[in-house]
Design an enzyme around this catalytic site. Structure first.
Site, mmCIF file in Angstrom:
data_model
loop_
_atom_site.group_PDB
_atom_site.id
_atom_site.type_symbol
_atom_site.label_atom_id
_atom_site.label_comp_id
_atom_site.label_asym_id
_atom_site.label_seq_id
_atom_site.Cartn_x
_atom_site.Cartn_y
_atom_site.Cartn_z
ATOM 1 N N LYS A 211 90.397 144.377 24.936
ATOM 2 C CA LYS A 211 89.309 144.990 25.696
ATOM 3 C C LYS A 211 89.762 146.365 26.154
ATOM 4 O O LYS A 211 90.764 146.501 26.865
ATOM 5 C CB LYS A 211 88.953 144.115 26.891
ATOM 6 C CG LYS A 211 87.853 144.716 27.750
ATOM 7 C CD LYS A 211 87.352 143.736 28.784
ATOM 8 C CE LYS A 211 86.313 144.380 29.669
ATOM 9 N NZ LYS A 211 85.828 143.454 30.697
ATOM 10 N N LYS B 272 86.392 144.455 22.072
ATOM 11 C CA LYS B 272 85.325 145.033 22.880
ATOM 12 C C LYS B 272 85.696 146.403 23.361
ATOM 13 O O LYS B 272 86.813 146.566 23.849
ATOM 14 C CB LYS B 272 85.110 144.098 24.074
ATOM 15 C CG LYS B 272 84.176 144.571 25.125
ATOM 16 C CD LYS B 272 84.210 143.605 26.269
ATOM 17 C CE LYS B 272 83.199 144.069 27.306
ATOM 18 N NZ LYS B 272 83.200 143.215 28.469
HETATM 19 C C1 PBG Z 1 83.704 142.438 33.419
HETATM 20 C C2 PBG Z 1 82.942 142.648 32.176
HETATM 21 C C3 PBG Z 1 82.479 143.878 31.693
HETATM 22 C C4 PBG Z 1 81.719 143.609 30.574
HETATM 23 C C5 PBG Z 1 81.763 142.233 30.360
HETATM 24 N N1 PBG Z 1 82.542 141.651 31.359
HETATM 25 C C6 PBG Z 1 82.563 145.257 32.239
HETATM 26 C C7 PBG Z 1 83.813 145.866 32.664
HETATM 27 O O1 PBG Z 1 84.915 145.484 32.247
HETATM 28 O O2 PBG Z 1 83.719 146.767 33.483
HETATM 29 C C8 PBG Z 1 81.009 144.657 29.778
HETATM 30 C C9 PBG Z 1 79.842 144.215 29.029
HETATM 31 C C10 PBG Z 1 78.967 145.301 28.546
HETATM 32 O O3 PBG Z 1 79.190 146.514 28.782
HETATM 33 O O4 PBG Z 1 77.995 144.957 27.893
HETATM 34 N N2 PBG Z 1 84.968 141.996 33.399
#
Ligand code: PBG
Length: 338
Positions: free
Chosen positions: A205, A260
């Site tokens: 991520k 992601k």
């Molecule tokens: C939080 C989380 C995030 C997303 C999913 N879980 C955002 C972040 O890390 O700030 C992002 C999902 C999206 O942008 O569609 N842990």
């Protein structure tokens, strides 16, 4: 050009356009296929009754109250979508520096899971493990001296994971990027007799600007206004590090991996899939969705065409499936309903 005689042909005997002349032929030579079963639909839930809220930064995506979930989940399931991911918009007054609301067995997520499982037990329900929906500062963990501290955060994440497991979810998806959390969560689950509850880890991520609309949607954007997540999410410059992150999560017991965001990181999807042969999922995040939407609203591109193109690109890169806000639309298109 490949030099192997197996691949080599030469013009004019060989014409690559020949196979592309008819739809049936293009279908026959297609190397990748997309099915509604490849799609996971993220749903954002809010408090209230019969409540549907629009989200400015994500046209076409809604926050819905728990009572509306069964009909939405049912619609998705009948279109062939087999799993949904639940995200809560927690009331501001329930947020705190340590995000303790995540441990409440009656919190929004737990109620949502129970409601879905009561009415449509056959759909897979995925719950995020991370504190950001619950913290007053919008970070994914507990902050000390301006940094998210790892090990104490992991302890809370384990308790959050158990709380969500007890509510009946099928999959836990740690999206927090703390070190060592997958192993600790696995141990906690096994101890509590949840040996078969799966862990789909956000292994790679990245610290991405593409999460902006999502933070708006779950109400953490303003809280995070002066912060970022670069001390725990992966630097967008790094792909080798993304592989190391994935290796760690596999070693710690992850069953499935997420990369992601999706489209800007296709190389990472391919690398993770080819290196580890694990079930690998792309998350087409909020910013990716909203860019497609915004351009289509201006009439610059077609929403449905570009959505379907990006989804098949994920499969081409090696993803087994895709988490996408366009899941229902895509499933309808795949079912020839639009
Ligand atoms: C939080 C989380 C995030 C997303 C999913 N879980 C955002 C972040 O890390 O700030 C992002 C999902 C999206 O942008 O569609 N842990």
């Amino acid at each position: 050009m490949p030099t192997s005689p197996v691949f080599l042909g030469s013009y004019p005997q060989t014409r690559l356009r020949r196979n592309r002349q008819k739809p049936w032929s293009r279908d026959l030579v297609a190397e990748n296929h997309l099915s509604p079963r490849d799609l996971i639909w993220p749903i954002i839930v809010c408090e209230g009754n019969q409540r549907v809220e629009t989200i400015d930064s994500m046209p076409g995506v809604e926050r819905i109250s728990v009572d509306l979930l069964p009909s939405r989940a049912n619609q998705a399931y009948s279109l062939g979508i087999r799993a949904i991911a639940i995200f809560p918009k927690v009331l501001e007054e329930l947020k705190s520096p340590e995000g303790v609301e995540c441990l409440n067995p009656d919190n929004l997520v737990c109620r949502a899971v129970r409601e879905i499982k009561k009415h449509i037990p056959e759909i897979g329900v995925i719950c995020d493990v991370a504190l950001d929906p619950y913290t007053s500062h919008g970070q994914d963990g507990i902050v000390q001296d301006n940094n998210v501290i790892n090990d104490r955060t992991v302890e809370v994440l384990c308790r959050q994971a158990l709380n969500q497991a007890n509510s009946g979810c099928d999959v836990l998806a740690p999206s927090d990027m703390m070190d060592g959390r997958v192993r600790k969560i696995r141990i906690a689950l096994d101890k509590a007799d949840f040996q078969n509850l799966q862990i789909m880890s956000y292994a790679a991520k990245f610290a991405s600007s593409y999460y902006g609309p999502f933070r708006e949607a779950i109400g953490s954007a303003a809280n995070l206004a002066n912060g970022d997540k670069r001390t725990y999410q992966v630097d967008p410059r790094n792909s080798q590090e993304a592989l190391r992150e994935s290796a760690f999560d596999i070693d710690e017991g992850a069953d499935m991996l997420i990369v992601k965001p999706g489209l800007p990181y296709l190389d990472v999807i391919k690398g993770v899939k080819e290196t580890f042969s694990m079930p690998t999922y792309a998350y087409q995040v909020s910013g990716e969705y909203s860019m497609i939407m915004a351009a289509s609203e201006r009439g610059w591109i077609s929403y449905s065409d570009s959505l379907m193109e990006t989804l098949i690109c994920f499969k081409r890169a090696g993803a087994d499936g895709i988490i996408t806000y366009g899941a229902v639309e895509a499933a309808k298109l795949l079912n020839d309903l639009l």
